[in-house]
Scaffold this motif. Structure first.
Motif, PDB file in Angstrom:
ATOM      1  N   HIS A 183      -3.187  -6.159   1.586  1.00 25.27           N
ATOM      2  CA  HIS A 183      -4.411  -6.120   2.391  1.00 25.27           C
ATOM      3  C   HIS A 183      -5.668  -6.421   1.586  1.00 25.27           C
ATOM      4  CE1 HIS A 183      -7.156  -5.147   5.601  1.00 25.27           C
ATOM      5  NE2 HIS A 183      -7.756  -4.253   4.830  1.00 25.27           N
ATOM      6  N   ASN A 184      -5.530  -6.418   0.258  1.00 22.72           N
ATOM      7  CA  ASN A 184      -6.701  -6.727  -0.570  1.00 22.72           C
ATOM      8  C   ASN A 184      -6.253  -7.290  -1.912  1.00 22.72           C
ATOM      9  OD1 ASN A 184      -6.067  -4.460  -2.293  1.00 22.72           O
ATOM     10  ND2 ASN A 184      -7.027  -3.119  -0.772  1.00 22.72           N
TER      11      ASN A 184
ATOM     12  N   ARG B 100      -5.119  -6.478   9.244  1.00 24.69           N
ATOM     13  CA  ARG B 100      -5.353  -5.122   9.757  1.00 24.69           C
ATOM     14  C   ARG B 100      -5.270  -4.137   8.596  1.00 24.69           C
ATOM     15  NH1 ARG B 100      -2.253  -5.118  13.954  1.00 24.69           N
ATOM     16  NH2 ARG B 100      -3.885  -5.102  15.528  1.00 24.69           N
ATOM     17  N   ASN B 101      -6.275  -3.321   8.464  1.00 24.19           N
ATOM     18  CA  ASN B 101      -6.283  -2.261   7.464  1.00 24.19           C
ATOM     19  C   ASN B 101      -5.386  -1.131   7.982  1.00 24.19           C
ATOM     20  OD1 ASN B 101      -6.891   0.077   6.003  1.00 24.19           O
ATOM     21  ND2 ASN B 101      -8.988  -0.577   5.595  1.00 24.19           N
TER      22      ASN B 101
ATOM     23  N   SER C  65       0.803  -1.230   0.000  1.00 26.58           N
ATOM     24  CA  SER C  65       0.000   0.000   0.000  1.00 26.58           C
ATOM     25  C   SER C  65       0.835   1.280   0.000  1.00 26.58           C
ATOM     26  CB  SER C  65      -0.953   0.011   1.199  1.00 26.58           C
ATOM     27  OG  SER C  65      -0.230  -0.037   2.407  1.00 26.58           O
TER      28      SER C  65
ATOM     29  N   THR D 105     -10.125 -11.505   5.887  1.00 25.95           N
ATOM     30  CA  THR D 105      -9.273 -11.027   4.797  1.00 25.95           C
ATOM     31  C   THR D 105      -8.325 -12.134   4.330  1.00 25.95           C
ATOM     32  OG1 THR D 105      -9.341  -8.866   5.871  1.00 25.95           O
ATOM     33  CG2 THR D 105      -7.766  -9.116   4.081  1.00 25.95           C
TER      34      THR D 105
END
Length: 260
Positions: A168-169, A189-190, A142, A200
């Motif tokens: 995360h995605n 965890r975002n 990210s 997730t």
């Protein structure tokens, strides 16, 4: 600006200050720079190890102070003795209360792989990781471009380091896959808002190509969760706060491992 943006902004200042203080030749001449790093895969999949990457973390932006008194050598040795496959040591100062001496102390006390847990945005940090005795670096999708992930991964591999990509995605995963990675971790965890959801990991496990080690990170507090994640296809499990929030993290991991 979310917390991750603030961390990266501060990290740029930290790196500039570190470069002014310690030159690249200084890093290359340091005591650990020429050691051969441990092979992460060997320890993660070893029959006498648990697959747990046990983390030493004093504080976090979401929880504040987690443990202000634990001794890094003592705790990491206990993690190792309990069967941890690797250690994760925070080196971020301002947000996580880590320091260089933590990773040096963990290295001196242990003969298993160590992950330098930090927000890597510059090759200089990878040289630091090598110089400090780390075996694994973390690349967070990210905060990096696909090109940076590929280039930093290649740079690290050329130093003999193992590379863990954190996503995360699905979008982060798909854009970030590179041959210069050893493992892909799903952070439950975002990092934008620090909410956690173990689902997730289950959602993404089959999207990770099988040539990579598969790691689930954060939100793991129940031994049953490890069994479920293993059954789903994960090889490794990063756990920090669950142990560090107790009075004795070494006892906490021992009791946890007895149930898996």
């Amino acid at each position: 600006m979310n917390i991750l943006d603030k961390i990266v902004l501060r990290k740029k200042e930290e790196i500039a200050a570190a470069k002014a203080l310690v030159s690249i030749p200084d890093l290359e001449n340091s005591v650990h720079f020429n050691r051969t790093p441990y092979v992460f895969k060997e320890f993660l999949l070893a029959d006498d190890r648990t697959g747990i990457i046990a983390e030493f973390k004093r504080r976090s932006p979401s929880k504040g102070l987690i443990n202000g008194i634990a001794d890094v050598a003592e705790v990491t040795q206990a993690y190792n003795a309990a069967g941890a496959s690797a250690l994760s040591v925070l080196t971020d100062v301002d947000f996580f209360g880590g320091k260089t001496d933590d990773i040096l102390a963990a290295r001196a006390a242990n003969n298993i792989p160590i992950l330098r847990k930090d927000f890597m945005i510059d090759e200089y940090q990878i040289l630091e990781a090598k110089a400090w005795g780390a075996d694994i670096i973390l690349l967070i999708a990210s905060i990096l471009t696909p090109q940076q992930i590929n280039d930093f991964g290649k740079f690290a591999k050329n130093l003999g380091l193992n590379v863990l990509l954190e996503v995360h995605n699905l979008e982060e995963l798909e854009r970030s896959i590179s041959p210069n990675l050893d493992a892909i971790g799903v952070n439950n965890r975002n990092l934008g808002d620090f909410t956690v959801d173990i689902q997730t990991s289950f959602d993404l496990v089959n999207k990770i190509p099988d040539e990579f080690l598969k790691i689930s990170e954060s939100a793991i507090s129940n031994p049953q969760t490890i069994k479920d994640l293993k059954a789903a296809g994960f090889n490794g499990f990063l756990i920090g706060e669950n142990f560090m929030k107790t009075d004795n993290p070494g006892t906490a991991i021992k009791e946890f491992v007895a149930q898996i």
